[in-house]
Motif scaffolding. Structure first.
Motif, PDB file in Angstrom:
ATOM      1  N   ARG A 133       0.815  -1.208   0.000  1.00  0.00           N
ATOM      2  CA  ARG A 133       0.000   0.000   0.000  1.00  0.00           C
ATOM      3  C   ARG A 133       0.853   1.263   0.000  1.00  0.00           C
ATOM      4  N   ILE A 134       1.917   1.267   0.799  1.00  0.00           N
ATOM      5  CA  ILE A 134       2.677   2.511   0.965  1.00  0.00           C
ATOM      6  C   ILE A 134       3.738   2.722  -0.104  1.00  0.00           C
ATOM      7  N   VAL A 135       4.062   1.697  -0.902  1.00  0.00           N
ATOM      8  CA  VAL A 135       5.052   1.894  -1.959  1.00  0.00           C
ATOM      9  C   VAL A 135       4.340   2.477  -3.179  1.00  0.00           C
ATOM     10  N   ARG A 136       5.020   3.331  -3.909  1.00  0.00           N
ATOM     11  CA  ARG A 136       4.399   3.980  -5.068  1.00  0.00           C
ATOM     12  C   ARG A 136       4.316   3.013  -6.238  1.00  0.00           C
ATOM     13  N   PRO A 137       3.433   3.263  -7.199  1.00  0.00           N
ATOM     14  CA  PRO A 137       3.443   2.479  -8.432  1.00  0.00           C
ATOM     15  C   PRO A 137       4.816   2.532  -9.093  1.00  0.00           C
ATOM     16  N   ASP A 138       5.298   1.389  -9.528  1.00  0.00           N
ATOM     17  CA  ASP A 138       6.646   1.204 -10.080  1.00  0.00           C
ATOM     18  C   ASP A 138       7.735   1.204  -9.009  1.00  0.00           C
ATOM     19  N   GLY A 139       7.342   1.349  -7.733  1.00  0.00           N
ATOM     20  CA  GLY A 139       8.306   1.245  -6.650  1.00  0.00           C
ATOM     21  C   GLY A 139       8.550  -0.197  -6.264  1.00  0.00           C
ATOM     22  N   TRP A 140       9.556  -0.413  -5.414  1.00  0.00           N
ATOM     23  CA  TRP A 140      10.025  -1.766  -5.096  1.00  0.00           C
ATOM     24  C   TRP A 140       9.829  -2.103  -3.624  1.00  0.00           C
ATOM     25  N   ILE A 141       9.585  -3.394  -3.378  1.00  0.00           N
ATOM     26  CA  ILE A 141       9.521  -3.950  -2.026  1.00  0.00           C
ATOM     27  C   ILE A 141      10.617  -4.999  -1.897  1.00  0.00           C
ATOM     28  N   ILE A 262      19.325 -17.613   3.479  1.00  0.00           N
ATOM     29  CA  ILE A 262      18.336 -16.594   3.823  1.00  0.00           C
ATOM     30  C   ILE A 262      17.670 -16.075   2.556  1.00  0.00           C
ATOM     31  N   PRO A 263      16.371 -16.331   2.374  1.00  0.00           N
ATOM     32  CA  PRO A 263      15.682 -15.827   1.183  1.00  0.00           C
ATOM     33  C   PRO A 263      15.424 -14.321   1.274  1.00  0.00           C
ATOM     34  N   ILE A 264      15.663 -13.643   0.165  1.00  0.00           N
ATOM     35  CA  ILE A 264      15.278 -12.240   0.018  1.00  0.00           C
ATOM     36  C   ILE A 264      14.372 -12.151  -1.203  1.00  0.00           C
ATOM     37  N   VAL A 265      13.145 -11.729  -0.967  1.00  0.00           N
ATOM     38  CA  VAL A 265      12.136 -11.677  -2.023  1.00  0.00           C
ATOM     39  C   VAL A 265      11.882 -10.220  -2.367  1.00  0.00           C
ATOM     40  N   SER A 266      11.931  -9.899  -3.648  1.00  0.00           N
ATOM     41  CA  SER A 266      11.724  -8.518  -4.076  1.00  0.00           C
ATOM     42  C   SER A 266      10.754  -8.477  -5.240  1.00  0.00           C
ATOM     43  N   GLY A 267      10.019  -7.381  -5.331  1.00  0.00           N
ATOM     44  CA  GLY A 267       9.064  -7.217  -6.410  1.00  0.00           C
ATOM     45  C   GLY A 267       8.696  -5.756  -6.589  1.00  0.00           C
ATOM     46  N   ARG A 268       8.096  -5.462  -7.726  1.00  0.00           N
ATOM     47  CA  ARG A 268       7.743  -4.092  -8.101  1.00  0.00           C
ATOM     48  C   ARG A 268       6.227  -3.946  -8.137  1.00  0.00           C
ATOM     49  N   LYS A 269       5.740  -2.852  -7.585  1.00  0.00           N
ATOM     50  CA  LYS A 269       4.313  -2.557  -7.623  1.00  0.00           C
ATOM     51  C   LYS A 269       3.907  -2.151  -9.032  1.00  0.00           C
ATOM     52  N   PRO A 270       2.816  -2.701  -9.541  1.00  0.00           N
ATOM     53  CA  PRO A 270       2.411  -2.333 -10.904  1.00  0.00           C
ATOM     54  C   PRO A 270       2.179  -0.839 -11.060  1.00  0.00           C
ATOM     55  N   ALA A 271       2.324  -0.361 -12.278  1.00  0.00           N
ATOM     56  CA  ALA A 271       2.172   1.069 -12.538  1.00  0.00           C
ATOM     57  C   ALA A 271       0.764   1.555 -12.257  1.00  0.00           C
TER      58      ALA A 271
END
Length: 276
Positions: A133-141, A262-271
């Motif tokens: 919710r708090i990450v912007r569109p096209d931003g990363w988690i 240690i797993p690190i999972v990353s993804g991008r919020k859709p535009a």
């Protein structure tokens, strides 16, 4: 956050956690920082579950033009982080907050980081939804999501696998958390609609990490968690201490090998606007 939402509050507030987070940062960050290349140059960064601020300050060093906020549920951790990293203020600030109900508007940050927290909270899906919710569109988690089925230690007079399976995993089951959330995190983030999902692994072992640093992580876990594990698992306090002590000894022994994946999972919020 209520006790239900933060069943490990007492352990997280213990002085051993300061040692633990420092040792974990020293062990993990040299490999982890290379994964940040895919995020470009974020100007607004949130570190949710920041603890003592060990990684918040490293993020600030890597992104010298960014504004950062570290959030933790424990006021004692926030106070420590403010003292320890006062020289970074006001570019870096620390706030007390609940990861289930963050006090930020939607689409606020370019990068949202969450490390060493998903295994400690019930309903991690709700926390991950808040990050989205708090990450912007096209931003990363960026989520470092622990999994206690991914620690492999040499056997000795006692079987080290008992610590994880009869101790830690059973403890989290009884406290309604998940010690094996690392292997589920990709699926949760995929369900939330994140794109460009990737799972990378940091390898903390006796070849890549100084033995004293690796041993300090396990020693801090022993000091902070033995009593809680004895209360909420299949192992008693003497068994737990014997298991921890053997593992620490094995890590420090130059003739033996131990490893933590240690797993690190990353993804991008859709535009388009995100709707969890």
């Amino acid at each position: 956050m209520t006790k239900h939402r933060n069943p490990q509050a007492e352990q997280m507030a213990d002085e051993s956690m300061i040692r633990n987070l420092r040792a974990q940062a020293e062990a993990i960050w040299p490999q982890e920082q290379c994964l940040l290349e895919r995020y470009g140059q974020p100007s607004r960064i949130a570190d949710i579950g920041c603890g003592s601020g060990e990684i918040t300050c490293r993020l600030a060093e890597r992104y010298p033009d960014a504004q950062l906020v570290g959030v933790d549920i424990l006021e004692s951790s926030v106070a420590y982080a403010r003292r320890a990293h006062a020289s970074l203020s006001p570019r870096v600030r620390f706030e007390q907050g609940d990861a289930f109900e963050l006090r930020f508007p939607a689409d606020e940050f370019d990068l949202v980081v969450c490390r060493h927290m998903t295994q400690a909270v019930p309903d991690p899906e709700k926390v991950l939804s808040e990050l989205c919710r708090i990450v912007r569109p096209d931003g990363w988690i960026h989520v470092l999501s622990e999994d206690y089925g991914m620690l492999h230690m040499p056997a000795g007079s006692v079987d080290p696998d008992r610590l994880w399976h009869e101790g830690v995993i059973e403890y989290t089951r009884r406290t309604h958390t998940d010690a094996r959330i690392g292997r589920r995190t990709w699926s949760i983030m995929n369900h939330l609609g994140l794109q460009d999902l990737r799972v990378d692994y940091v390898v903390v072992d006796t070849l890549r990490v100084p033995r004293q640093t690796f041993g300090a992580i396990l020693g801090a876990w022993r000091d902070g968690y033995t009593e809680a594990l004895a209360e909420h698992s299949k192992l008693n306090e003497n068994e737990l201490r014997a298991l921890f002590d053997q593992i620490v000894s094995a890590i420090l022994d130059p003739a033996q090998y131990a490893v933590w994946h240690i797993p690190i999972v990353s993804g991008r919020k859709p535009a388009q606007r995100f709707q969890p």
